[in-house]
Design a protein around this motif. Structure first.
Motif, mmCIF file in Angstrom:
data_model
loop_
_atom_site.group_PDB
_atom_site.id
_atom_site.type_symbol
_atom_site.label_atom_id
_atom_site.label_comp_id
_atom_site.label_asym_id
_atom_site.label_seq_id
_atom_site.Cartn_x
_atom_site.Cartn_y
_atom_site.Cartn_z
ATOM 1 N N ASN A 164 35.009 67.180 44.471
ATOM 2 C CA ASN A 164 35.657 68.152 45.366
ATOM 3 C C ASN A 164 37.115 68.408 44.981
ATOM 4 N N GLY A 165 37.520 67.858 43.862
ATOM 5 C CA GLY A 165 38.900 68.061 43.409
ATOM 6 C C GLY A 165 39.900 67.193 44.145
ATOM 7 N N ARG A 166 39.398 66.212 44.901
ATOM 8 C CA ARG A 166 40.308 65.334 45.643
ATOM 9 C C ARG A 166 40.561 64.056 44.850
ATOM 10 N N LEU A 167 41.716 63.480 45.094
ATOM 11 C CA LEU A 167 42.071 62.260 44.379
ATOM 12 C C LEU A 167 41.153 61.103 44.766
ATOM 13 N N ALA A 168 40.635 60.419 43.781
ATOM 14 C CA ALA A 168 39.819 59.217 44.005
ATOM 15 C C ALA A 168 40.505 58.089 43.231
ATOM 16 N N LEU A 169 41.619 57.637 43.793
ATOM 17 C CA LEU A 169 42.477 56.699 43.057
ATOM 18 C C LEU A 169 41.810 55.365 42.736
ATOM 19 N N GLU A 170 40.769 55.035 43.531
ATOM 20 C CA GLU A 170 40.096 53.764 43.259
ATOM 21 C C GLU A 170 39.470 53.760 41.861
ATOM 22 N N ARG A 171 39.292 54.956 41.303
ATOM 23 C CA ARG A 171 38.720 55.036 39.945
ATOM 24 C C ARG A 171 39.686 54.534 38.874
ATOM 25 N N ALA A 172 40.976 54.471 39.215
ATOM 26 C CA ALA A 172 41.984 54.190 38.189
ATOM 27 C C ALA A 172 42.022 52.723 37.776
ATOM 28 N N GLY A 173 41.441 51.844 38.570
ATOM 29 C CA GLY A 173 41.508 50.418 38.251
ATOM 30 C C GLY A 173 42.952 49.962 38.199
ATOM 31 N N LEU A 174 43.717 50.350 39.215
ATOM 32 C CA LEU A 174 45.148 50.033 39.207
ATOM 33 C C LEU A 174 45.368 48.528 39.328
ATOM 34 N N VAL A 175 46.501 48.111 38.802
ATOM 35 C CA VAL A 175 46.766 46.680 38.676
ATOM 36 C C VAL A 175 47.820 46.240 39.682
ATOM 37 N N SER A 176 47.557 45.093 40.283
ATOM 38 C CA SER A 176 48.568 44.545 41.193
ATOM 39 C C SER A 176 48.936 43.136 40.753
ATOM 40 N N LEU A 177 50.070 42.722 41.273
ATOM 41 C CA LEU A 177 50.578 41.380 40.974
ATOM 42 C C LEU A 177 50.297 40.503 42.186
ATOM 43 N N VAL A 178 49.671 39.353 41.960
ATOM 44 C CA VAL A 178 49.498 38.374 43.022
ATOM 45 C C VAL A 178 50.127 37.086 42.523
ATOM 46 N N HIS A 179 51.265 36.764 43.117
ATOM 47 C CA HIS A 179 52.079 35.625 42.689
ATOM 48 C C HIS A 179 52.447 35.839 41.224
ATOM 49 N N SER A 180 51.864 35.103 40.297
ATOM 50 C CA SER A 180 52.258 35.355 38.910
ATOM 51 C C SER A 180 51.089 35.852 38.062
ATOM 52 N N GLY A 181 50.075 36.419 38.715
ATOM 53 C CA GLY A 181 48.922 36.902 37.955
ATOM 54 C C GLY A 181 48.647 38.371 38.217
ATOM 55 N N TYR A 182 48.111 39.050 37.214
ATOM 56 C CA TYR A 182 47.772 40.473 37.345
ATOM 57 C C TYR A 182 46.295 40.613 37.741
ATOM 58 N N HIS A 183 46.043 41.490 38.686
ATOM 59 C CA HIS A 183 44.679 41.686 39.184
ATOM 60 C C HIS A 183 44.336 43.163 39.253
ATOM 61 N N LYS A 184 43.076 43.453 39.000
ATOM 62 C CA LYS A 184 42.602 44.825 39.146
ATOM 63 C C LYS A 184 42.249 45.018 40.616
ATOM 64 N N CYS A 185 42.705 46.110 41.206
ATOM 65 C CA CYS A 185 42.567 46.168 42.669
ATOM 66 C C CYS A 185 41.469 47.094 43.173
ATOM 67 N N ASN A 186 40.517 47.488 42.344
ATOM 68 C CA ASN A 186 39.420 48.294 42.903
ATOM 69 C C ASN A 186 38.091 47.543 42.846
ATOM 70 N N GLN A 187 38.175 46.214 42.888
ATOM 71 C CA GLN A 187 36.957 45.400 42.739
ATOM 72 C C GLN A 187 35.939 45.678 43.832
ATOM 73 N N LYS A 188 36.387 45.675 45.063
ATOM 74 C CA LYS A 188 35.435 45.847 46.171
ATOM 75 C C LYS A 188 36.192 46.468 47.326
ATOM 76 N N MET A 189 35.719 47.619 47.799
ATOM 77 C CA MET A 189 36.375 48.218 48.942
ATOM 78 C C MET A 189 35.849 47.540 50.204
ATOM 79 N N LEU A 190 36.733 46.966 50.980
ATOM 80 C CA LEU A 190 36.308 46.195 52.148
ATOM 81 C C LEU A 190 36.169 47.052 53.387
ATOM 82 N N GLY A 191 36.821 48.198 53.381
ATOM 83 C CA GLY A 191 36.727 49.083 54.536
ATOM 84 C C GLY A 191 37.623 50.278 54.340
ATOM 85 N N LYS A 192 37.163 51.439 54.792
ATOM 86 C CA LYS A 192 37.997 52.638 54.692
ATOM 87 C C LYS A 192 39.033 52.575 55.810
#
Ligand SMILES: Cc1cc2nc3c(=O)[nH]c(=O)nc-3n(C[C@H](O)[C@H](O)[C@H](O)COP(=O)(O)O)c2cc1C
Length: 209
Positions: free
Chosen positions: A150-178
């Motif tokens: 539909n031409g709308r942004l689906a950012l979860e597709r990007a596999g964006l990375v987050s920092l948790v303490h001193s480790g990098y994590h991919k943040c689209n592993q599992k959507m827990l709730g909209k």
């Protein structure tokens, strides 16, 4: 039982982004985790940068920067840009990253990043260890692969990375709730399901007890 620690910057996950700044030969990249959204209208963000960083004076002088979000395939580049100084190494060349002209600011964006936020500094808050550059997000660029049918942004597709303490994590592993799912009408849930949109359904914490 909980163990108590002295005050610390223990708020995670945080985005781990690559901030490009400066123009021409001066253009640099710095990795930043002290960042977030601070206002909706106009859209505003901040980056907190130690005055000792090479990028600090560049951002202060130019009053502009670009936040380049890190996808899974850019983790190495993000880490490297956070462990080396532009005072000593040309990170663009070393990492083979491509400068892409931005629309509204003079510093380049990182072409390989799937999501770029052009930012213009509106205020600087001098904090004890960092200077907080508050900025308006004046333009956003998203890779076409992040748009749904539909031409709308689906950012979860990007596999964006987050920092948790001193480790990098991919943040689209599992959507827990909209967002809002806990109070969503059953009819809305059904409609979204019919439209093939994920709602998620993590149960209340106490349900399992
Ligand atoms: C994951 C990560 C997050 C970082 N976050 C910040 C930050 O928020 N602010 C900051 O001043 N430095 C931060 N750093 C450190 C700088 O990125 C690092 O000192 C970098 O080498 C500075 O580059 P420059 O001297 O070319 O500006 C971070 C480093 C890493 C690896």
């Amino acid at each position: 039982m909980k163990k108590t620690f002295k005050g610390a910057t223990l708020m995670y996950p945080l985005p781990a982004v690559m901030v490009s700044c400066g123009r021409g030969d001066e253009a640099n990249i710095i990795t930043i985790a002290w960042t977030g959204i601070i206002n909706s209208e106009p859209p505003m963000t901040y980056v907190s940068v130690r005055p000792s960083r090479h990028s600090h004076d560049i951002i202060e002088k130019e009053g502009e920067f670009v936040i380049n979000m890190t996808s899974e395939d850019l983790v190495y580049e993000m880490d490297y840009a956070g462990c080396t100084s532009g005072a000593k190494v040309n990170k663009w060349e070393k990492l083979g990253l491509t400068k892409e002209p931005a629309d509204k600011v003079a510093c380049p964006m990182i072409k390989e990043s799937p999501l770029n936020l052009e930012c213009r500094v509106v205020d600087i808050k001098r904090l004890p260890s960092h200077d907080m550059f508050m900025a308006e997000i004046v333009a956003v660029h998203a890779d076409e692969s992040l748009l749904n049918e539909n031409g709308r942004l689906a950012l979860e597709r990007a596999g964006l990375v987050s920092l948790v303490h001193s480790g990098y994590h991919k943040c689209n592993q599992k959507m827990l709730g909209k967002m809002g799912y806990s109070v969503m009408k059953p009819s809305t849930k059904k409609r979204l399901a019919r439209e093939g949109k994920r709602v998620g359904g993590a149960k209340p914490h106490k349900a399992g007890k």
